[in-house]
Design an enzyme around this catalytic site. Sequence first.
Site, PDB file in Angstrom:
ATOM      1  N   GLY A  45      34.097  29.631  89.523  1.00  0.00           N
ATOM      2  CA  GLY A  45      33.174  28.505  89.620  1.00  0.00           C
ATOM      3  C   GLY A  45      32.710  28.322  91.049  1.00  0.00           C
ATOM      4  O   GLY A  45      33.336  28.851  91.989  1.00  0.00           O
ATOM      5  N   GLN A  50      29.671  23.592  98.215  1.00  0.00           N
ATOM      6  CA  GLN A  50      30.520  24.646  98.798  1.00  0.00           C
ATOM      7  C   GLN A  50      29.714  25.659  99.620  1.00  0.00           C
ATOM      8  O   GLN A  50      30.279  26.406 100.403  1.00  0.00           O
ATOM      9  CB  GLN A  50      31.311  25.372  97.702  1.00  0.00           C
ATOM     10  N   CYS A  93      40.909  27.265  95.219  1.00  0.00           N
ATOM     11  CA  CYS A  93      39.570  26.801  95.598  1.00  0.00           C
ATOM     12  C   CYS A  93      39.019  27.756  96.647  1.00  0.00           C
ATOM     13  O   CYS A  93      39.718  28.095  97.605  1.00  0.00           O
ATOM     14  CB  CYS A  93      39.646  25.390  96.165  1.00  0.00           C
ATOM     15  N   LEU A  94      37.769  28.162  96.443  1.00  0.00           N
ATOM     16  CA  LEU A  94      37.168  29.109  97.398  1.00  0.00           C
ATOM     17  C   LEU A  94      36.970  28.457  98.768  1.00  0.00           C
ATOM     18  O   LEU A  94      36.824  29.169  99.758  1.00  0.00           O
ATOM     19  CB  LEU A  94      35.827  29.627  96.850  1.00  0.00           C
ATOM     20  N   HIS A 135      37.214  20.450  88.079  1.00  0.00           N
ATOM     21  CA  HIS A 135      37.321  20.880  89.485  1.00  0.00           C
ATOM     22  C   HIS A 135      35.923  20.925  90.123  1.00  0.00           C
ATOM     23  O   HIS A 135      35.720  20.438  91.236  1.00  0.00           O
ATOM     24  CB  HIS A 135      37.996  22.257  89.518  1.00  0.00           C
ATOM     25  N   GLU A 136      34.954  21.517  89.400  1.00  0.00           N
ATOM     26  CA  GLU A 136      33.597  21.676  89.970  1.00  0.00           C
ATOM     27  C   GLU A 136      32.864  20.335  90.064  1.00  0.00           C
ATOM     28  O   GLU A 136      32.155  20.076  91.048  1.00  0.00           O
ATOM     29  CB  GLU A 136      32.783  22.670  89.136  1.00  0.00           C
ATOM     30  N   HIS A 139      33.874  18.539  93.041  1.00  0.00           N
ATOM     31  CA  HIS A 139      33.186  19.012  94.262  1.00  0.00           C
ATOM     32  C   HIS A 139      31.879  18.239  94.480  1.00  0.00           C
ATOM     33  O   HIS A 139      31.512  17.944  95.617  1.00  0.00           O
ATOM     34  CB  HIS A 139      32.849  20.501  94.159  1.00  0.00           C
TER      35      HIS A 139
HETATM   36  O1  K1U Z   1      35.326  25.782  92.965  1.00  0.00           O
HETATM   37  C1  K1U Z   1      35.970  26.712  93.449  1.00  0.00           C
HETATM   38  O2  K1U Z   1      36.437  26.620  94.560  1.00  0.00           O
HETATM   39  C2  K1U Z   1      36.199  27.944  92.639  1.00  0.00           C
HETATM   40  C3  K1U Z   1      37.591  27.996  92.024  1.00  0.00           C
HETATM   41  C4  K1U Z   1      37.530  27.385  90.636  1.00  0.00           C
HETATM   42  C5  K1U Z   1      38.824  27.036  89.978  1.00  0.00           C
HETATM   43  C6  K1U Z   1      39.913  27.865  89.986  1.00  0.00           C
HETATM   44  C7  K1U Z   1      41.081  27.512  89.339  1.00  0.00           C
HETATM   45  C8  K1U Z   1      41.154  26.340  88.661  1.00  0.00           C
HETATM   46  C9  K1U Z   1      40.066  25.500  88.667  1.00  0.00           C
HETATM   47  C10 K1U Z   1      38.914  25.849  89.309  1.00  0.00           C
HETATM   48  C11 K1U Z   1      38.009  29.455  91.969  1.00  0.00           C
HETATM   49  O3  K1U Z   1      37.388  30.232  91.336  1.00  0.00           O
HETATM   50  S1  K1U Z   1      39.395  29.913  92.874  1.00  0.00           S
HETATM   51  C12 K1U Z   1      39.584  31.654  92.450  1.00  0.00           C
HETATM   52  C13 K1U Z   1      40.118  31.881  91.074  1.00  0.00           C
HETATM   53  O4  K1U Z   1      40.670  30.988  90.478  1.00  0.00           O
HETATM   54  C14 K1U Z   1      39.960  33.208  90.446  1.00  0.00           C
HETATM   55  C15 K1U Z   1      39.439  34.283  91.108  1.00  0.00           C
HETATM   56  C16 K1U Z   1      39.315  35.518  90.482  1.00  0.00           C
HETATM   57  C17 K1U Z   1      39.691  35.661  89.176  1.00  0.00           C
HETATM   58  C18 K1U Z   1      40.230  34.601  88.500  1.00  0.00           C
HETATM   59  C19 K1U Z   1      40.363  33.373  89.127  1.00  0.00           C
HETATM   60 ZN    ZN Z   2      36.924  24.417  94.639  1.00  0.00          ZN
END
Ligand code: K1U
Ligand code: ZN
Length: 182
Positions: A45, A50, A93-94, A135-136, A139
């Site tokens: 996401g 972000q 979270c990225l 989560h999104e 944000h």
């Molecule tokens: O919003 C963001 O920062 C993105 C975040 C979203 C998220 C992850 C986990 C739970 C809720 C919301 C991410 O994508 S973090 C990376 C991640 O979870 C992932 C990366 C590669 C493959 C699978 C998952």
């Molecule tokens: Zn995030």
Amino acid sequence: MIRPILIIPDPRLKKVAKPVVAVDEAMRALAADMFETMYEAPGIGLAGPQIGEMVRLVVMDIAKKDAPRRPLTLINPEIMWSSPEKSVYEEGCLSIPEFYEEVERAAMVTVRFLDAQGAECELTADGILATCLQHEIDHLNGVLFIDHISKLKRDRVMRKFRKEAKRKAEEGEAEAARPAIA
Ligand code: K1U
Ligand code: ZN
């Protein structure tokens, strides 16, 4: 185009994003940049703030690594209903790289939004999709997943990232002050 992802403690990550007023080509181009940035990261996401775009636009794709992509564009998403039942998921979270922690959220949500064509949509989700939607949307309201964990853990992670930002800023200043070699 891949955009740089903002990292805490960037103040833009704590601001409330503005509603999208027109679902037009410019908005679709921004969504395309966000998908490119999200897939490259990689993540499941990404919300406008972000990448420093303070608009209520979210892109998501929770498809497994080798499965066909299932991109989802959500414009002005709103949570219409949250289940009283909760679920716990280890979130990342990225904008907070390499930090993961369990967060309790509603197990199911119903979200209303506009899609990339401006059509009104409603989605009821559970599992990781429900977690990711919450989560999104957080944000878009300047809320980070670390706002849902203990103050002790949040303070610890904030301290680490503040220190890292200071180190990078000092490194940049030293680089700018260095005389250019002809
Ligand atoms: O919003 C963001 O920062 C993105 C975040 C979203 C998220 C992850 C986990 C739970 C809720 C919301 C991410 O994508 S973090 C990376 C991640 O979870 C992932 C990366 C590669 C493959 C699978 C998952
Ligand atoms: Zn995030």
